[in-house]
Motif scaffolding. Structure first.
Motif, PDB file in Angstrom:
ATOM      1  N   LEU A 205     -31.751   2.387 -14.470  1.00 57.17           N
ATOM      2  CA  LEU A 205     -31.378   1.443 -14.527  1.00 57.17           C
ATOM      3  C   LEU A 205     -32.348  -0.236 -13.423  1.00 57.17           C
ATOM      4  N   GLU A 206     -32.907   0.567 -12.727  1.00 56.96           N
ATOM      5  CA  GLU A 206     -34.028  -0.347 -11.807  1.00 56.96           C
ATOM      6  C   GLU A 206     -34.983  -0.837 -12.678  1.00 56.96           C
ATOM      7  N   ARG A 207     -35.102  -2.099 -12.102  1.00 57.43           N
ATOM      8  CA  ARG A 207     -36.153  -2.769 -13.134  1.00 57.43           C
ATOM      9  C   ARG A 207     -35.943  -2.574 -14.645  1.00 57.43           C
ATOM     10  N   VAL A 208     -34.712  -2.440 -14.901  1.00 60.56           N
ATOM     11  CA  VAL A 208     -35.106  -1.956 -16.685  1.00 60.56           C
ATOM     12  C   VAL A 208     -33.934  -2.944 -17.367  1.00 60.56           C
ATOM     13  N   GLY A 209     -34.312  -3.873 -18.548  1.00 61.43           N
ATOM     14  CA  GLY A 209     -33.677  -4.896 -19.122  1.00 61.43           C
ATOM     15  C   GLY A 209     -33.559  -5.488 -18.126  1.00 61.43           C
ATOM     16  N   PRO A 210     -34.112  -6.756 -17.554  1.00 63.62           N
ATOM     17  CA  PRO A 210     -34.342  -7.659 -16.781  1.00 63.62           C
ATOM     18  C   PRO A 210     -33.881  -8.760 -17.756  1.00 63.62           C
ATOM     19  N   VAL A 211     -32.717  -9.745 -17.032  1.00 58.88           N
ATOM     20  CA  VAL A 211     -31.819 -10.786 -17.370  1.00 58.88           C
ATOM     21  C   VAL A 211     -32.461 -11.814 -16.368  1.00 58.88           C
ATOM     22  N   SER A 212     -33.111 -12.474 -16.711  1.00 55.78           N
ATOM     23  CA  SER A 212     -33.278 -13.644 -16.241  1.00 55.78           C
ATOM     24  C   SER A 212     -32.395 -14.976 -15.755  1.00 55.78           C
ATOM     25  N   ALA A 213     -32.014 -15.294 -15.092  1.00 57.41           N
ATOM     26  CA  ALA A 213     -31.044 -16.541 -14.930  1.00 57.41           C
ATOM     27  C   ALA A 213     -31.129 -17.905 -15.866  1.00 57.41           C
ATOM     28  N   GLU A 214     -32.809 -17.969 -15.675  1.00 51.04           N
ATOM     29  CA  GLU A 214     -33.167 -18.644 -16.915  1.00 51.04           C
ATOM     30  C   GLU A 214     -32.558 -18.055 -18.666  1.00 51.04           C
ATOM     31  N   MET A 215     -32.419 -17.119 -18.928  1.00 49.50           N
ATOM     32  CA  MET A 215     -32.148 -16.492 -20.382  1.00 49.50           C
ATOM     33  C   MET A 215     -29.951 -16.642 -20.329  1.00 49.50           C
ATOM     34  N   CYS A 216     -29.548 -16.306 -19.352  1.00 48.17           N
ATOM     35  CA  CYS A 216     -28.492 -16.295 -19.282  1.00 48.17           C
ATOM     36  C   CYS A 216     -28.267 -17.508 -19.518  1.00 48.17           C
ATOM     37  N   ARG A 217     -28.178 -18.833 -18.874  1.00 50.54           N
ATOM     38  CA  ARG A 217     -28.104 -20.302 -19.308  1.00 50.54           C
ATOM     39  C   ARG A 217     -27.902 -20.195 -20.339  1.00 50.54           C
ATOM     40  N   ARG A 227     -23.869 -13.273 -13.124  1.00 54.87           N
ATOM     41  CA  ARG A 227     -23.788 -12.929 -11.380  1.00 54.87           C
ATOM     42  C   ARG A 227     -24.856 -11.727 -10.766  1.00 54.87           C
ATOM     43  N   GLY A 228     -25.349 -11.020 -11.619  1.00 59.74           N
ATOM     44  CA  GLY A 228     -26.651 -10.047 -11.450  1.00 59.74           C
ATOM     45  C   GLY A 228     -27.895 -10.403 -11.743  1.00 59.74           C
ATOM     46  N   SER A 229     -28.102 -12.068 -11.742  1.00 58.97           N
ATOM     47  CA  SER A 229     -28.570 -12.609 -12.618  1.00 58.97           C
ATOM     48  C   SER A 229     -28.833 -13.132 -11.303  1.00 58.97           C
ATOM     49  N   GLY A 230     -28.060 -13.015 -10.117  1.00 56.96           N
ATOM     50  CA  GLY A 230     -28.093 -13.581  -8.917  1.00 56.96           C
ATOM     51  C   GLY A 230     -27.702 -15.629  -9.347  1.00 56.96           C
ATOM     52  N   VAL A 231     -27.065 -15.687  -9.465  1.00 59.69           N
ATOM     53  CA  VAL A 231     -25.945 -17.468  -9.946  1.00 59.69           C
ATOM     54  C   VAL A 231     -25.087 -16.992  -9.832  1.00 59.69           C
ATOM     55  N   ASN A 232     -24.900 -17.554  -8.505  1.00 61.89           N
ATOM     56  CA  ASN A 232     -23.448 -17.396  -8.117  1.00 61.89           C
ATOM     57  C   ASN A 232     -22.280 -18.451  -8.491  1.00 61.89           C
ATOM     58  N   TYR A 233     -21.794 -17.381  -9.792  1.00 60.57           N
ATOM     59  CA  TYR A 233     -20.606 -18.339 -10.304  1.00 60.57           C
ATOM     60  C   TYR A 233     -19.406 -17.535 -10.675  1.00 60.57           C
ATOM     61  N   ASP A 234     -18.363 -18.525 -10.936  1.00 62.38           N
ATOM     62  CA  ASP A 234     -17.007 -17.091 -10.620  1.00 62.38           C
ATOM     63  C   ASP A 234     -16.374 -18.128 -10.941  1.00 62.38           C
ATOM     64  N   VAL A 235     -15.709 -18.528 -11.976  1.00 60.04           N
ATOM     65  CA  VAL A 235     -14.136 -19.148 -12.479  1.00 60.04           C
ATOM     66  C   VAL A 235     -13.076 -19.182 -10.749  1.00 60.04           C
ATOM     67  N   TYR A 254     -26.103 -10.575  -6.920  1.00 54.34           N
ATOM     68  CA  TYR A 254     -27.505  -9.223  -7.163  1.00 54.34           C
ATOM     69  C   TYR A 254     -28.234 -10.622  -7.833  1.00 54.34           C
ATOM     70  N   HIS A 255     -29.693 -10.299  -7.063  1.00 54.36           N
ATOM     71  CA  HIS A 255     -30.726 -10.940  -7.371  1.00 54.36           C
ATOM     72  C   HIS A 255     -31.848 -10.560  -8.898  1.00 54.36           C
ATOM     73  N   GLU A 256     -31.437  -9.002  -8.464  1.00 52.31           N
ATOM     74  CA  GLU A 256     -32.774  -8.364  -9.452  1.00 52.31           C
ATOM     75  C   GLU A 256     -32.828  -8.727 -10.446  1.00 52.31           C
ATOM     76  N   GLY A 257     -31.200  -9.215 -11.686  1.00 51.16           N
ATOM     77  CA  GLY A 257     -31.553  -9.225 -13.091  1.00 51.16           C
ATOM     78  C   GLY A 257     -31.466  -8.080 -13.780  1.00 51.16           C
ATOM     79  N   ASP A 258     -31.638  -6.428 -13.217  1.00 47.66           N
ATOM     80  CA  ASP A 258     -31.427  -5.669 -13.882  1.00 47.66           C
ATOM     81  C   ASP A 258     -30.777  -5.243 -14.408  1.00 47.66           C
ATOM     82  N   SER A 259     -30.470  -3.457 -14.562  1.00 45.50           N
ATOM     83  CA  SER A 259     -29.536  -3.247 -15.146  1.00 45.50           C
ATOM     84  C   SER A 259     -28.462  -2.724 -13.518  1.00 45.50           C
ATOM     85  N   MET A 260     -29.205  -2.045 -12.869  1.00 45.84           N
ATOM     86  CA  MET A 260     -29.110  -1.861 -11.596  1.00 45.84           C
ATOM     87  C   MET A 260     -28.049  -2.704 -11.734  1.00 45.84           C
ATOM     88  N   ALA A 261     -28.055  -4.650 -10.879  1.00 43.24           N
ATOM     89  CA  ALA A 261     -27.649  -5.325 -10.292  1.00 43.24           C
ATOM     90  C   ALA A 261     -25.933  -5.481 -11.179  1.00 43.24           C
TER      91      ALA A 261
END
Lengths: 372, 337
Positions: A205-217, A227-235, A254-261
């Motif tokens: 899981l670590e460093r696998v499948g990174p998803v950036s905050a930019e990609m989430c947006r 939230r696993g990509s480091g964006v603190n957003y919860d309705v 979590y800021h890593e953005g990987d599957s472990m995050a």
């Protein structure tokens, strides 16, 4: 590594992952263009269980559409119930008694724990570990029993009503919830010892499948993926609804953005859910669970209405346009995993099949909710 | 010797070996299911017979009574031969395994070589089954199985050579004789001048898990990725043979470890439990089934590794270490032994 490997060899082949495949947990089909074990392109093909929920919303009265909410995301049905009844209450100006709000929060958070537990088991099953699934189901079973005792259903709940809840909860239910939380607190270290700390799992899981905050947006991904990509957003925090502002809880980020995050976000959310439930049970007032005056036939003022809630998988929001009749003019459901799945195509490029399936599992897909 | 008696003797050996292999394979499935059940806090099979003990027979009857479906477009001869190739070499290997001092079907001087020769046929059956199925998942699985087996056969053989150096024989009985005595005389501990015994033992065990395609190295049939891998298209007894072959290989692997590292039929503490004797076939079986149980336990505890980390483990860690281990052991045997 990957792009070079891809360009050297052009013996590509297509694989249909699904609609019947153990890893897609439903009738999702992903058209994979593979180069050996590398994924060149992954195109999700949707529509296998499309049931026209939005159109149904436009052809039924507001109350008649309520049971449909339990059929979208069958794993956290109460969040969807909550989103819809709160929208209609907003439209019709119905005040909800405080006790009902507390009951709603308690049951919704219980449902969120059960959803995360099931995801936890199914995700580790995707990675080849079979045992945690059954452990998680043992705990989930307790939640289902508790919720069954108040809602009468185990999966597709339809418990909330416009203006409150269908019935009051008994003290046995509340003490049962506390007992369950005590039990789960004692079992969480076991889950972490068995799964989270496992070397093989971390390696996968670590460093696998990174998803950036930019990609989430870009794709509108929400919930634990965001939230696993480091964006603190919860309705529940950013656009508070119900009684969430009165409760003290944290939003795990979590800021890593990987599957472990994403895995850690959900595991931490289970802890936070338990905190929320404990506080709500401590604070729950007595009183009625239904508003006094709820019109039999709801005919909201013409207008454009929107309401969002935090479901287990992300932001679930409804936009309803009313033309003053007893049915919606337009009903638009925004489901979180549809957006979360959308980033799979970009995120999985150049990944190994096994890693891509770990990524897909970490997105926590529920297919009936994607197809609606 | 009289030819007639010889033939009868051979037939008896054959029946006994096939029976042993088949019963073990069938009942290991029961052990696995019941064990998994208890590990996961369920009951496991319990309806057919007491404690579900007749479940393997019911499974066998079901598999044999099913239609053998051969999908259109498969390479028919290869498709039919592949499951047989999974089972037959496994049965053949049992011929050379000494279960006790005298209980061995054929005591061959190069027993170890025979085992590895037949064991390497197993990968051929996976490759043929996957390739002949004309199923993309099966082909991916076959490719994985081949790279995995090639990668792990090398350290496995190198570590076997280490043991051969220490014991001074390729004959399986001789190897056990060289470990005669209580458990500190066995090869898994620093013994006979070989200080690297424990490392060899652990590496051999890892390789054996990988060679038998067991979890956490069951990449060939990673069900969440490849559905059922190389046997996706097989039903009926075709599937049954693959399945039995897999379990027979587990038995063989465990038996081999018992012979090479765990003192074969010798009692671990001959003075402490005198009534069971200092040697006997029961000790062999006990050690073998304990090892098999360990394998079952590992399967239901760990998630699966990925192909890359699996190959990295072999090529970057196990092969260099096993080669170093071989050199060091050879030196130790030469100067200390």
């Amino acid at each position: 590594m990957s792009s070079q490997a891809l360009s050297q060899n052009n013996e590509r082949f297509e694989v249909n992952l699904g609609p019947q495949h153990p890893a897609t947990h439903g009738v999702l089909r992903v058209k994979l263009l593979m180069d050996g074990e590398y994924i060149v392109d992954a195109e999700p093909v949707l529509g296998y269980i499309h049931r026209m929920h939005e159109l149904m919303g436009e052809n039924r009265t507001w109350a008649q559409f309520l049971p449909n909410m339990g059929r979208l995301d069958y794993l956290s049905a109460l969040s969807y119930n909550l989103g819809y009844v709160e929208l209609v209450e907003k439209m019709a100006g119905i005040e909800v008694p405080e006790r009902a709000e507390y009951i709603r929060v308690i049951t919704t958070e219980m449902n969120r724990i059960s959803s995360h537990l099931l995801w936890f088991g199914a995700f580790v099953l995707d990675l080849g570990g079979f045992t945690p699934l059954l452990y998680a189901f043992t705990d989930r079973e307790e939640i289902l029993d508790l919720l069954e005792s108040v809602t009468g259903a185990r999966l597709t709940y339809c418990y909330y009503r416009f203006g409150g809840c269908y019935n009051d909860v008994e003290d046995e239910f509340l003490s049962g919830c506390l007992a369950f939380i005590k039990r789960l607190r004692a079992r969480m270290p076991m889950y972490h010892n068995l799964v989270t700390k496992n070397v093989i799992l971390r390696q996968r899981l670590e460093r696998v499948g990174p998803v950036s905050a930019e990609m989430c947006r870009k794709y509108g991904a929400t919930g634990p993926v965001l939230r696993g990509s480091g964006v603190n957003y919860d309705v529940r925090k950013n656009e508070p609804y119900s009684i969430y502002p009165e409760l003290d809880f944290d939003v795990p980020v979590y800021h890593e953005g990987d599957s472990m995050a994403r895995y850690m976000v959900r595991m931490d959310e289970i802890e936070q859910c338990m905190r929320i439930i404990e506080q709500a049970i401590a604070k729950i007032p007595s009183g009625p669970v239904m508003a006094e005056k709820v019109p039999k036939m709801i005919k909201p003022e013409p207008g454009d209405y929107y309401h969002a809630v935090e479901a287990a998988r992300g932001t679930f929001s409804i936009r309803a346009v009313s033309d003053g009749k007893n049915q919606a003019y337009r009903m638009k459901l925004r489901s979180p995993t549809f957006s979360n799945l959308s980033l799979f195509q970009e995120a999985s490029k150049g990944m190994l099949l096994a890693d891509a399936l770990a990524l897909m599992g970490s997105l926590d897909l529920v297919i009936p909710e994607i197809d609606r | 010797m009289d030819l007639g008696i010889n033939v009868i003797e051979m037939l008896l050996y054959l029946v006994a070996i096939i029976g042993f292999a088949a019963i073990n394979a069938a009942y290991l499935v029961w052990v696995e299911r019941k064990g998994a059940g208890h590990i996961q806090r369920r009951t496991g099979p319990k309806e057919v017979g007491p404690y579900g003990l007749l479940q393997p027979l019911a499974d066998g009857a079901k598999l044999m009574s099913k239609q053998l479906i051969i999908p259109a477009g498969v390479d028919k001869p290869l498709f039919m031969v592949a499951p047989l190739l999974a089972m037959v070499p496994a049965v053949m290997i049992f011929v050379t395994i000494p279960f006790s001092e005298n209980l061995v079907a054929r005591d061959i001087n190069i027993g170890l070589l025979v085992i590895f020769a037949f064991a390497s046929v197993n990968v051929l059956s996976l490759l043929m089954g996957g390739w002949a199925s004309r199923n993309k998942y099966a082909v991916i699985s076959a490719a994985r199985a081949v790279s995995q087996n090639v990668a792990y056969e090398i350290p496995l053989l190198v570590m076997t050579i280490t043991i051969v150096l220490v014991s001074g024989s390729l004959n399986l009985r001789e190897i056990v004789f060289s470990q005669a005595g209580a458990f500190w005389h066995w090869n898994w501990l620093p013994t006979n001048g070989n200080f690297l015994g424990p490392i060899t033992f652990i590496m051999f065990f890892i390789c054996y898990l990988a060679e038998t395609n067991r979890a956490p190295f069951d990449l060939g049939e990673a069900e969440s990725e490849l559905i059922a891998g190389f046997h996706t298209e097989y039903g009926s007894m075709g599937f049954g043979l693959f399945f039995m072959g897999e379990y027979a290989n587990i038995v063989i692997g465990s038996a081999l470890i018992v012979i090479l590292f765990l003192g074969g039929w010798y009692s671990p503490f001959p003075e402490v439990v005198p009534f069971l004797g200092s040697a006997g076939v029961w000790w062999f079986l006990l050690k073998m089934y304990l090892l098999i149980w360990l394998v079952v336990l590992i399967r239901w505890t760990f998630p699966r590794v990925t192909l890359w980390s699996l190959l990295n483990l072999s090529w970057k860690i196990l092969i260099p270490f096993s080669l170093f281990n071989l050199l060091a052991s050879a030196g130790l045997v030469k100067f200390l032994g």
